[in-house]
Scaffold this motif. Sequence first.
Motif, mmCIF file in Angstrom:
data_model
loop_
_atom_site.group_PDB
_atom_site.id
_atom_site.type_symbol
_atom_site.label_atom_id
_atom_site.label_comp_id
_atom_site.label_asym_id
_atom_site.label_seq_id
_atom_site.Cartn_x
_atom_site.Cartn_y
_atom_site.Cartn_z
ATOM 1 N N LYS A 1 -1.417 6.653 -4.043
ATOM 2 C CA LYS A 1 -0.583 5.547 -3.618
ATOM 3 C C LYS A 1 -0.165 4.721 -4.832
ATOM 4 N N GLY A 2 0.912 3.965 -4.680
ATOM 5 C CA GLY A 2 1.366 3.098 -5.751
ATOM 6 C C GLY A 2 2.606 3.647 -6.423
ATOM 7 N N PHE A 3 2.862 3.175 -7.632
ATOM 8 C CA PHE A 3 4.034 3.575 -8.411
ATOM 9 C C PHE A 3 3.679 4.768 -9.279
ATOM 10 N N VAL A 4 4.446 5.863 -9.161
ATOM 11 C CA VAL A 4 4.167 7.085 -9.910
ATOM 12 C C VAL A 4 5.472 7.612 -10.503
ATOM 13 N N PHE A 5 5.342 8.601 -11.380
ATOM 14 C CA PHE A 5 6.502 9.248 -12.006
ATOM 15 C C PHE A 5 6.423 10.744 -11.764
ATOM 16 N N MET A 6 7.541 11.331 -11.344
ATOM 17 C CA MET A 6 7.647 12.781 -11.188
ATOM 18 C C MET A 6 8.683 13.314 -12.162
ATOM 19 N N ASP A 7 8.323 14.269 -12.974
ATOM 20 C CA ASP A 7 9.216 14.884 -13.947
ATOM 21 C C ASP A 7 10.379 15.575 -13.236
ATOM 22 N N GLY B 1 0.789 -1.229 0.000
ATOM 23 C CA GLY B 1 0.000 0.000 0.000
ATOM 24 C C GLY B 1 0.816 1.271 0.000
ATOM 25 N N GLY B 2 2.149 1.168 -0.132
ATOM 26 C CA GLY B 2 3.015 2.331 -0.111
ATOM 27 C C GLY B 2 3.154 2.985 -1.473
#
Length: 517
Positions: A402-408, A308-309
Amino acid sequence: MQATHENKAPRTATRDTVKLNPCDNVVIALRDLQADEQPFGVPVPLTNSVSRGHKIAAAAIAEGENVIRYGQIIGQAKADIRPGEHVHVHNLGMGAHQQDYAHASANTPLAMINEGRTFQGFHRADGKIGTRNYVGILTTVNCSGSVARFIAEAAEKSGLLDEFPNVDGVVPIVHGTGCGMSGKDEGYATLFRTLAGYAQHPNFAGILLIGLGCEVMQVADLVGGRPIRQDGVLRYMTIQNEGGTRRTIERGLEELRGIAELANQATRQPAPVSAITVGMQCGGSDGYSGITANPALGYASDLLVRHGGTTILSETSEIYGAEHLLTRRAETPEVGQKLIGRIHWWEDYTARNGGEMDNNPSPGNKRGGLTTILEKSLGAVAKGGTAPLRDIYKFAEMIDKKGFVFMDSPGFDPCSVTGQVAAGANLIVFTTGRGSVSGYQPTPCVKLATNSEMYTRMAEDMDLNCGDIVTDGVSIEAKGEELFEILIRVASGEKTKSEELGFGGVEFVPWQIGAVM
């Protein structure tokens, strides 16, 4: 060609070489090899010596033909390459490339883990959980940076924190911008998000905000007539209003004491692992990065997501050429298109500033065996595991999913980490093959060595050796699980090597976009 990057142990490995995918026409040297040796996977003796981590042609590659590693194109041959020949900058170049993005075509959700794992964290009034309990001195402008440092130094000399054992320290956040810039463009908005993100960061129990008074980035605009932190532990002042340096230092010490008294009331309490947000970085990469530490981090990333992180992949200029692996995992086509929108922004950004997207790899990356940005990017995206890509965020934009994300972000490590911390990362994991040294207050940084040789040489700076994936046959899964347990311990207060060494004083680097005026 099928777009895959398996997060598993190499398919064919010996003590000499590794072939990462059956489709590859190169193998990777796992030790320094000499001319006339014939390592496994190469049909003839070597024509030259080849260093560990570098590529060797496993078959003839004609000029203009694609060179394949990970089952993916990493560039085109600049000349005919014979079997057994070293494949590197002298005979491998970028070449034209096009990707099939296939948005949201492979976004298989991971099975969630409901074990109720916890760590010991600091609960904040806004619901966020800190992994550290610092007091921050945040500056709006370069002109208030020295005074912020003077206040922090005076607090240390006076022993101000001796009576506040629950406070981890005073962190001055200084930088080189905040004025000489537009007050309404993209650069201003980016800096505003960055400063506001640090002011709200859960690893800070309280903030003293200091400006000069006449700068573009005004204290009043940041505060906006309300506390930046919902719990109200925010004090602010300007040097010009206080009457100069000495008076600001005196007043600053008084304010720090009040903040520290409140901060000291916080104690570590059980918190769900789902409250951990990890910013993932790689720097000083080498030919092993995409084989050992990065996929191990990818496995740990998946584990955290399954609990859940949240994990944040960044460095847009260093996923260039591998973005199609992420768009396939996008939760929706719109998320994939948002990522490609940032890629196009970067192509324009580099062009208008006289740069190029193949500016990477760096000289150190090349000495470690990497040749083109395509090759580097394919190894870099392995940090992101296999989880669906939930969303794309601007630099320093608060992560709200939550979950896997992308930051520019840029690929420049301190700048990229600065954005991830501002976005809410309460842990950083940093993989390195050449031996990067750094740390990022207020967020602890876990350092992963990609190869055993560098780990042995720089063990005082590295938290985990992933080189034993190659040298001792440790599985990527086992190494990822080991890292996951380290993350829980560090989140609970265990110090990292960079914390023990005192890093963090110069690594706050906001992304400066636009004209300096």
